[in-house]
Enzyme design. Sequence first.
Site, PDB file in Angstrom:
ATOM      1  N   ARG A 104       0.714  -1.211  -0.101  1.00  0.00           N
ATOM      2  CA  ARG A 104      -0.119  -0.185   0.059  1.00  0.00           C
ATOM      3  C   ARG A 104       0.956   1.207  -0.143  1.00  0.00           C
ATOM      4  O   ARG A 104       1.600   1.326   0.921  1.00  0.00           O
ATOM      5  CB  ARG A 104      -1.012   0.029   1.363  1.00  0.00           C
ATOM      6  CG  ARG A 104      -1.856  -0.902   1.337  1.00  0.00           C
ATOM      7  CD  ARG A 104      -3.071  -0.262   2.509  1.00  0.00           C
ATOM      8  NE  ARG A 104      -2.500  -0.003   3.561  1.00  0.00           N
ATOM      9  CZ  ARG A 104      -3.598   0.425   4.490  1.00  0.00           C
ATOM     10  NH1 ARG A 104      -4.960   0.771   4.264  1.00  0.00           N
ATOM     11  NH2 ARG A 104      -3.118   0.889   5.489  1.00  0.00           N
ATOM     12  N   THR A 108      -1.315   7.549  -0.656  1.00  0.00           N
ATOM     13  CA  THR A 108      -2.716   7.474  -1.436  1.00  0.00           C
ATOM     14  C   THR A 108      -3.594   6.211  -1.167  1.00  0.00           C
ATOM     15  O   THR A 108      -4.622   5.940  -1.361  1.00  0.00           O
ATOM     16  CB  THR A 108      -2.384   7.143  -2.777  1.00  0.00           C
ATOM     17  OG1 THR A 108      -1.735   6.010  -3.182  1.00  0.00           O
ATOM     18  CG2 THR A 108      -1.574   8.617  -3.347  1.00  0.00           C
ATOM     19  N   ASP A 200      -0.262  -3.159  12.113  1.00  0.00           N
ATOM     20  CA  ASP A 200       0.618  -3.466  10.674  1.00  0.00           C
ATOM     21  C   ASP A 200       0.830  -4.978  10.832  1.00  0.00           C
ATOM     22  O   ASP A 200       1.722  -5.406  11.062  1.00  0.00           O
ATOM     23  CB  ASP A 200       1.723  -2.403  10.348  1.00  0.00           C
ATOM     24  CG  ASP A 200       2.149  -3.003   8.912  1.00  0.00           C
ATOM     25  OD1 ASP A 200       2.024  -1.951   8.011  1.00  0.00           O
ATOM     26  OD2 ASP A 200       2.372  -3.925   8.409  1.00  0.00           O
ATOM     27  N   ASP A 203       4.459  -6.062   9.403  1.00  0.00           N
ATOM     28  CA  ASP A 203       5.270  -5.587  10.520  1.00  0.00           C
ATOM     29  C   ASP A 203       5.375  -6.498  11.778  1.00  0.00           C
ATOM     30  O   ASP A 203       6.396  -6.842  12.300  1.00  0.00           O
ATOM     31  CB  ASP A 203       5.455  -4.117  10.919  1.00  0.00           C
ATOM     32  CG  ASP A 203       5.670  -2.856   9.843  1.00  0.00           C
ATOM     33  OD1 ASP A 203       6.432  -3.585   8.822  1.00  0.00           O
ATOM     34  OD2 ASP A 203       5.326  -1.916   9.822  1.00  0.00           O
TER      35      ASP A 203
HETATM   36  C1  PRP Z   1      -1.261  -4.799   4.383  1.00  0.00           C
HETATM   37  C2  PRP Z   1      -2.178  -6.122   4.119  1.00  0.00           C
HETATM   38  C3  PRP Z   1      -2.965  -5.944   2.992  1.00  0.00           C
HETATM   39  C4  PRP Z   1      -3.179  -4.521   2.939  1.00  0.00           C
HETATM   40  C5  PRP Z   1      -4.473  -4.193   3.464  1.00  0.00           C
HETATM   41  O1  PRP Z   1      -0.273  -4.783   3.260  1.00  0.00           O
HETATM   42  O2  PRP Z   1      -1.493  -7.253   4.464  1.00  0.00           O
HETATM   43  O3  PRP Z   1      -2.435  -6.585   1.866  1.00  0.00           O
HETATM   44  O4  PRP Z   1      -2.328  -3.856   3.830  1.00  0.00           O
HETATM   45  O5  PRP Z   1      -4.982  -2.858   2.993  1.00  0.00           O
HETATM   46  P1  PRP Z   1      -5.894  -2.575   1.785  1.00  0.00           P
HETATM   47  O6  PRP Z   1      -7.299  -3.056   2.181  1.00  0.00           O
HETATM   48  O7  PRP Z   1      -6.252  -0.788   2.402  1.00  0.00           O
HETATM   49  O8  PRP Z   1      -5.403  -2.517   0.588  1.00  0.00           O
HETATM   50  P2  PRP Z   1       0.892  -3.856   3.146  1.00  0.00           P
HETATM   51  O9  PRP Z   1       0.465  -3.004   1.995  1.00  0.00           O
HETATM   52  O10 PRP Z   1       1.158  -3.057   4.577  1.00  0.00           O
HETATM   53  O11 PRP Z   1       2.022  -4.657   2.804  1.00  0.00           O
HETATM   54  P3  PRP Z   1       2.961  -5.718   3.446  1.00  0.00           P
HETATM   55  O12 PRP Z   1       2.113  -7.185   3.673  1.00  0.00           O
HETATM   56  O13 PRP Z   1       4.130  -6.158   2.560  1.00  0.00           O
HETATM   57  O14 PRP Z   1       3.214  -5.435   5.074  1.00  0.00           O
HETATM   58  N1  URA Z   2      -2.699  -3.107   6.727  1.00  0.00           N
HETATM   59  C1  URA Z   2      -2.399  -3.504   7.760  1.00  0.00           C
HETATM   60  O1  URA Z   2      -1.529  -4.289   7.995  1.00  0.00           O
HETATM   61  N2  URA Z   2      -3.309  -3.238   8.867  1.00  0.00           N
HETATM   62  C2  URA Z   2      -4.191  -2.447   8.719  1.00  0.00           C
HETATM   63  O2  URA Z   2      -4.535  -1.937   9.862  1.00  0.00           O
HETATM   64  C3  URA Z   2      -4.608  -1.764   7.568  1.00  0.00           C
HETATM   65  C4  URA Z   2      -3.857  -2.297   6.586  1.00  0.00           C
END
Ligand code: PRP
Ligand code: URA
Length: 209
Positions: A104, A108, A200, A203
């Site tokens: 993400r 944005t 997150d 993380d």
């Molecule tokens: C997190 C999560 C989803 C996304 C959800 O991933 O694992 O993929 O956010 O958010 P959304 O519904 O608003 O798109 P992130 O982008 O943090 O990536 P990561 O899994 O690599 O940490």
């Molecule tokens: N992605 C995450 O990992 N946590 C949230 O709360 C939203 C998006």
Amino acid sequence: MKNLTVVDHPLVQHKLTLMRHKETSTGSFRRLLREISLLLCYEVTRDLKLTTKEIETPLCTMQAPVIAGKKLVFASILRAGNGLLEGMLDLVPSARVAHVGLYRDHETLEAIEYYFKAPDDLDDRLVIVVDPMLATANSATAAIEKLKERGATNIRFLCLLAAPEGIEAFQKAQPDVPIFTAALDSHLNEKGYIVPGLGDAGDRMYGTK
Ligand code: PRP
Ligand code: URA
């Protein structure tokens, strides 16, 4: 709500509470996610069609039930989807796996794709897309659009936490895709995080913050 299943099994709910707790360590978070994924996998596959095949027990032959059709595909949205994927593969070791790399954009909240690899013959398989978090639904929608472009027609989405805003956006964009989640939370905050949520997911799984 149509096409939405909240998996309210007590073991799922208990483990989810432990995961939400901010003091839970990276190691415990990963272990709990793997444990929960077994229970969620059980629910998302509950209505798979069975057929029978003849086998021999030590006593006699019988027509025994086996899952009908082609092997399942689990599609993991990287990174955090892998936390669900591992436990699901414990339960269905023969499943095929697709990886969809998305992150993400923090400003944005759009999903940015950086990787895609999937089996060729998605069209006649059930594809179960896994990601712990459904927040704005931008990531889930982008992943599913890509899988549909590659031929997938029979898709389910499995997550741990969903925000009402994400459910609404998802169902508008992907009305044919049922959602399975362990919890439906209150709302998204101004940074697009699920509240009360668990933070997150990536993380917390990998200790990157
Ligand atoms: C997190 C999560 C989803 C996304 C959800 O991933 O694992 O993929 O956010 O958010 P959304 O519904 O608003 O798109 P992130 O982008 O943090 O990536 P990561 O899994 O690599 O940490
Ligand atoms: N992605 C995450 O990992 N946590 C949230 O709360 C939203 C998006």
